[in-house]
Design a protein around this motif. Structure first.
Motif, PDB file in Angstrom:
ATOM      1  N   THR A  32     -25.887  20.062 -38.414  1.00 20.39           N
ATOM      2  CA  THR A  32     -25.555  20.286 -37.011  1.00 20.39           C
ATOM      3  C   THR A  32     -26.167  19.250 -36.073  1.00 20.39           C
ATOM      4  OG1 THR A  32     -27.429  21.813 -36.762  1.00 20.39           O
ATOM      5  CG2 THR A  32     -25.282  22.769 -37.354  1.00 20.39           C
ATOM      6  N   SER A  33     -26.633  18.131 -36.605  1.00 18.29           N
ATOM      7  CA  SER A  33     -27.223  17.117 -35.718  1.00 18.29           C
ATOM      8  C   SER A  33     -26.180  16.515 -34.783  1.00 18.29           C
ATOM      9  CB  SER A  33     -27.900  16.018 -36.543  1.00 18.29           C
ATOM     10  OG  SER A  33     -26.967  15.382 -37.410  1.00 18.29           O
ATOM     11  N   GLY A  34     -24.883  16.650 -35.127  1.00 21.59           N
ATOM     12  CA  GLY A  34     -23.810  16.160 -34.265  1.00 21.59           C
ATOM     13  C   GLY A  34     -23.204  17.240 -33.392  1.00 21.59           C
ATOM     14  N   LEU A  35     -23.872  18.386 -33.291  1.00 19.07           N
ATOM     15  CA  LEU A  35     -23.349  19.503 -32.523  1.00 19.07           C
ATOM     16  C   LEU A  35     -23.931  19.469 -31.112  1.00 19.07           C
ATOM     17  CD1 LEU A  35     -21.639  22.044 -32.463  1.00 19.07           C
ATOM     18  CD2 LEU A  35     -23.551  23.302 -33.466  1.00 19.07           C
ATOM     19  N   ARG A  36     -23.092  19.196 -30.123  1.00 12.93           N
ATOM     20  CA  ARG A  36     -23.536  19.141 -28.728  1.00 12.93           C
ATOM     21  C   ARG A  36     -23.750  20.544 -28.169  1.00 12.93           C
ATOM     22  NH1 ARG A  36     -19.033  15.087 -26.025  1.00 12.93           N
ATOM     23  NH2 ARG A  36     -18.979  13.506 -27.693  1.00 12.93           N
ATOM     24  N   SER A  37     -24.676  20.646 -27.235  1.00 12.10           N
ATOM     25  CA  SER A  37     -24.851  21.878 -26.470  1.00 12.10           C
ATOM     26  C   SER A  37     -24.641  21.536 -25.002  1.00 12.10           C
ATOM     27  CB  SER A  37     -26.260  22.449 -26.678  1.00 12.10           C
ATOM     28  OG  SER A  37     -26.414  23.654 -25.956  1.00 12.10           O
ATOM     29  N   ILE A  38     -23.640  22.166 -24.370  1.00  6.30           N
ATOM     30  CA  ILE A  38     -23.294  21.838 -23.002  1.00  6.30           C
ATOM     31  C   ILE A  38     -23.468  23.067 -22.103  1.00  6.30           C
ATOM     32  CG2 ILE A  38     -21.631  20.111 -23.798  1.00  6.30           C
ATOM     33  CD1 ILE A  38     -19.717  22.548 -22.366  1.00  6.30           C
ATOM     34  N   ALA A  39     -23.621  22.803 -20.817  1.00  9.58           N
ATOM     35  CA  ALA A  39     -23.737  23.901 -19.864  1.00  9.58           C
ATOM     36  C   ALA A  39     -22.409  24.643 -19.792  1.00  9.58           C
ATOM     37  CB  ALA A  39     -24.135  23.366 -18.489  1.00  9.58           C
ATOM     38  N   GLY A  40     -22.460  25.960 -19.961  1.00 10.78           N
ATOM     39  CA  GLY A  40     -21.231  26.738 -19.897  1.00 10.78           C
ATOM     40  C   GLY A  40     -21.057  27.627 -21.107  1.00 10.78           C
ATOM     41  N   ARG A  41     -19.853  28.172 -21.247  1.00  5.64           N
ATOM     42  CA  ARG A  41     -19.567  29.140 -22.290  1.00  5.64           C
ATOM     43  C   ARG A  41     -19.114  28.480 -23.592  1.00  5.64           C
ATOM     44  NH1 ARG A  41     -19.272  34.424 -20.953  1.00  5.64           N
ATOM     45  NH2 ARG A  41     -19.284  34.999 -18.747  1.00  5.64           N
ATOM     46  N   LEU A  83     -24.072  28.068 -38.676  1.00  6.01           N
ATOM     47  CA  LEU A  83     -23.618  26.858 -39.365  1.00  6.01           C
ATOM     48  C   LEU A  83     -24.734  26.286 -40.228  1.00  6.01           C
ATOM     49  CD1 LEU A  83     -21.542  25.246 -36.479  1.00  6.01           C
ATOM     50  CD2 LEU A  83     -20.639  25.965 -38.697  1.00  6.01           C
ATOM     51  N   MET A  84     -25.934  26.282 -39.707  1.00  5.12           N
ATOM     52  CA  MET A  84     -27.070  25.796 -40.499  1.00  5.12           C
ATOM     53  C   MET A  84     -27.282  26.669 -41.728  1.00  5.12           C
ATOM     54  SD  MET A  84     -29.663  24.808 -37.376  1.00  5.12           S
ATOM     55  CE  MET A  84     -31.022  24.356 -38.468  1.00  5.12           C
ATOM     56  N   ASP A  85     -27.130  27.983 -41.566  1.00  6.62           N
ATOM     57  CA  ASP A  85     -27.272  28.901 -42.705  1.00  6.62           C
ATOM     58  C   ASP A  85     -26.210  28.637 -43.774  1.00  6.62           C
ATOM     59  OD1 ASP A  85     -29.429  30.122 -41.530  1.00  6.62           O
ATOM     60  OD2 ASP A  85     -28.296  31.855 -40.784  1.00  6.62           O
ATOM     61  N   ALA A  86     -25.051  28.107 -43.352  1.00  5.61           N
ATOM     62  CA  ALA A  86     -23.970  27.784 -44.290  1.00  5.61           C
ATOM     63  C   ALA A  86     -24.120  26.379 -44.873  1.00  5.61           C
ATOM     64  CB  ALA A  86     -22.619  27.911 -43.588  1.00  5.61           C
ATOM     65  N   ALA A  87     -25.268  25.737 -44.618  1.00  3.41           N
ATOM     66  CA  ALA A  87     -25.568  24.394 -45.133  1.00  3.41           C
ATOM     67  C   ALA A  87     -24.698  23.322 -44.492  1.00  3.41           C
ATOM     68  CB  ALA A  87     -25.441  24.347 -46.658  1.00  3.41           C
ATOM     69  N   VAL A  88     -24.241  23.558 -43.260  1.00  4.84           N
ATOM     70  CA  VAL A  88     -23.504  22.559 -42.494  1.00  4.84           C
ATOM     71  C   VAL A  88     -24.489  21.834 -41.582  1.00  4.84           C
ATOM     72  CG1 VAL A  88     -21.720  22.175 -40.746  1.00  4.84           C
ATOM     73  CG2 VAL A  88     -21.360  23.864 -42.554  1.00  4.84           C
ATOM     74  N   GLU A  93     -21.250  17.417 -42.345  1.00  2.00           N
ATOM     75  CA  GLU A  93     -21.783  17.294 -40.996  1.00  2.00           C
ATOM     76  C   GLU A  93     -20.661  17.633 -40.020  1.00  2.00           C
ATOM     77  OE1 GLU A  93     -24.762  16.405 -39.653  1.00  2.00           O
ATOM     78  OE2 GLU A  93     -25.799  16.125 -41.569  1.00  2.00           O
ATOM     79  N   ILE A  94     -20.969  18.446 -38.999  1.00  2.00           N
ATOM     80  CA  ILE A  94     -19.958  18.798 -38.011  1.00  2.00           C
ATOM     81  C   ILE A  94     -20.233  18.103 -36.687  1.00  2.00           C
ATOM     82  CG2 ILE A  94     -21.129  20.892 -37.181  1.00  2.00           C
ATOM     83  CD1 ILE A  94     -18.226  22.136 -37.066  1.00  2.00           C
ATOM     84  N   ILE A  95     -19.158  17.685 -36.033  1.00  2.00           N
ATOM     85  CA  ILE A  95     -19.209  17.089 -34.697  1.00  2.00           C
ATOM     86  C   ILE A  95     -18.402  17.989 -33.783  1.00  2.00           C
ATOM     87  CG2 ILE A  95     -18.573  15.088 -33.282  1.00  2.00           C
ATOM     88  CD1 ILE A  95     -18.785  13.435 -35.921  1.00  2.00           C
ATOM     89  N   GLY A  96     -19.032  18.521 -32.749  1.00  2.00           N
ATOM     90  CA  GLY A  96     -18.346  19.432 -31.852  1.00  2.00           C
ATOM     91  C   GLY A  96     -19.271  19.866 -30.742  1.00  2.00           C
ATOM     92  N   ALA A  97     -18.923  20.962 -30.068  1.00  2.00           N
ATOM     93  CA  ALA A  97     -19.702  21.415 -28.928  1.00  2.00           C
ATOM     94  C   ALA A  97     -19.724  22.930 -28.840  1.00  2.00           C
ATOM     95  CB  ALA A  97     -19.138  20.830 -27.624  1.00  2.00           C
ATOM     96  N   VAL A  98     -20.885  23.456 -28.462  1.00  2.00           N
ATOM     97  CA  VAL A  98     -21.028  24.865 -28.126  1.00  2.00           C
ATOM     98  C   VAL A  98     -21.656  24.949 -26.742  1.00  2.00           C
ATOM     99  CG1 VAL A  98     -21.209  25.676 -30.501  1.00  2.00           C
ATOM    100  CG2 VAL A  98     -23.287  24.980 -29.278  1.00  2.00           C
ATOM    101  N   GLY A  99     -21.574  26.132 -26.132  1.00  2.00           N
ATOM    102  CA  GLY A  99     -22.187  26.325 -24.833  1.00  2.00           C
ATOM    103  C   GLY A  99     -23.677  26.601 -24.947  1.00  2.00           C
ATOM    104  N   ASP A 100     -24.328  26.704 -23.772  1.00  2.00           N
ATOM    105  CA  ASP A 100     -25.760  27.006 -23.753  1.00  2.00           C
ATOM    106  C   ASP A 100     -26.019  28.502 -23.640  1.00  2.00           C
ATOM    107  OD1 ASP A 100     -24.915  27.382 -21.166  1.00  2.00           O
ATOM    108  OD2 ASP A 100     -26.420  26.076 -20.245  1.00  2.00           O
ATOM    109  N   ASP A 101     -25.046  29.299 -24.073  1.00  2.00           N
ATOM    110  CA  ASP A 101     -25.167  30.749 -24.023  1.00  2.00           C
ATOM    111  C   ASP A 101     -25.677  31.292 -25.362  1.00  2.00           C
ATOM    112  OD1 ASP A 101     -22.934  30.205 -25.534  1.00  2.00           O
ATOM    113  OD2 ASP A 101     -21.516  31.268 -24.258  1.00  2.00           O
ATOM    114  N   THR A 102     -25.769  32.601 -25.449  1.00  2.00           N
ATOM    115  CA  THR A 102     -26.259  33.237 -26.678  1.00  2.00           C
ATOM    116  C   THR A 102     -25.369  32.924 -27.875  1.00  2.00           C
ATOM    117  OG1 THR A 102     -27.205  35.050 -25.380  1.00  2.00           O
ATOM    118  CG2 THR A 102     -26.868  35.446 -27.738  1.00  2.00           C
TER     119      THR A 102
END
Length: 312
Positions: free
Chosen positions: A85-94, A78-83, A60-69
């Protein structure tokens, strides 16, 4: 011994890697013609998570990505790699970005733009609980030190084993307060020297044992050095392969070593198995694209004699 499926939580950076391949890396003010280019999942957090998942861990990964493409693409990859992602935040920005130049010797130079990663300054109760439910917790220094310490502290409080990769080593001071929560420290030879002032790996490893109970120093093509407070130093040679891209080598090593140790392998075969994983990774291109699955690691591991000797 067959490997089990340890539960691994990873808190770390998640980037979109833009990788250019050149014959010789450009100097200041110089332009060179590239030989190839690709994009892939990167960041030390995502890289270690993918490496551990492909090696057989339940991750399980804990981290953040932006709301971009790129954020959407990285989550899907990450999901395709069987990781998980329920702990993966999505924030406004890049989303975080890394610009990587790899030369014909497989050496790389990297510029990281943190993006969403910089928003990770602490952990929620749910994220702390996710760490507490794992067998081992991995983190690095590409996120703000506040969240690195929070993750290590949450793991230690729950009795979860901790592994820290101190990279990039100059990001922030690595205090003893943070190191008190670390079970295994995995610097490369450069980071070990920066942390201790010792240019010799064995002396650096002994110095680091004053701060943490177990140290693995990766030595690139020279293999790795292991030292803990219970035994003699161990040198494990690297597999003799032609490296194309070393950018994901250590993250592959850390992910595989963690899976092997938490599944019950003793230290020498675990180090050798992790070295096999790294040897496969450096023969491909990209931090995560070339990371091997368990069956690939097993084949290389089984085909080469295990070696062990104390470091002089």
């Amino acid at each position: 011994m067959s490997l089990g499926r340890p539960r691994i939580s990873v808190c770390g950076s998640i980037n979109m890697d833009h990788v250019s391949y050149v014959r010789v890396a450009p100097g200041a003010g110089e332009t060179v013609v590239g030989q190839g280019f690709h994009e892939s999942v990167g960041g030390k957090g995502a890289s270690q998570a993918v490496a551990a998942a492909r090696a057989g861990g339940s991750v399980e990964i804990i981290g953040a990505v932006g709301d971009d493409t790129y954020g959407l693409l990285l989550r899907s990859s990450l999901m395709d790699a069987a990781v998980g992602t329920s702990g993966l935040r999505s924030i406004a920005g890049r989303t975080g970005m890394a610009h990587i130049v790899v030369d014909d010797q497989g050496e790389n130079a990297v510029v990281v733009v943190p993006g969403a990663n910089a928003s990770m300054t602490g952990l929620t109760k749910v994220e702390e609980q996710r760490i507490a439910l794992s067998d081992v917790f991995l983190t690095q220094l590409e996120l703000p030190m506040t969240v690195v310490e929070a993750g290590l502290r949450a793991a230690r409080g729950a009795g979860v084993k901790t592994v820290l990769t101190p990279a990039p080593v100059l990001t922030a001071p690595l205090t003893q307060t943070v190191l008190d929560y670390v079970d295994v420290l995995v610097p490369n030879i450069h980071e070990a020297e920066v942390l201790t002032g010792e240019p010799y790996p064995l002396k650096a490893a002994h110095a680091l044992l004053d701060a943490v109970p177990e140290v693995v120093i990766t030595l690139g093509a020279d293999g790795c050095l292991h030292l803990d407070r219970e035994g003699l130093p161990l040198w494990i040679p690297a597999f003799n392969v032609a490296a194309k891209d070393t950018s994901g080598a250590r993250d592959t090593f850390v992910g595989a070593f963690t899976v092997a140790r938490m599944a019950g392998r003793s230290v020498v075969p675990a180090l050798r198995w992790a070295s096999a994983a790294a040897a496969i990774a450096v023969q491909g291109q990209g931090a995560t694209n070339a990371m091997p699955h368990r069956a690939e690691i097993d084949r290389l591991f089984a085909g080469t004699p295990r070696q062990r000797r104390p470091v002089d």
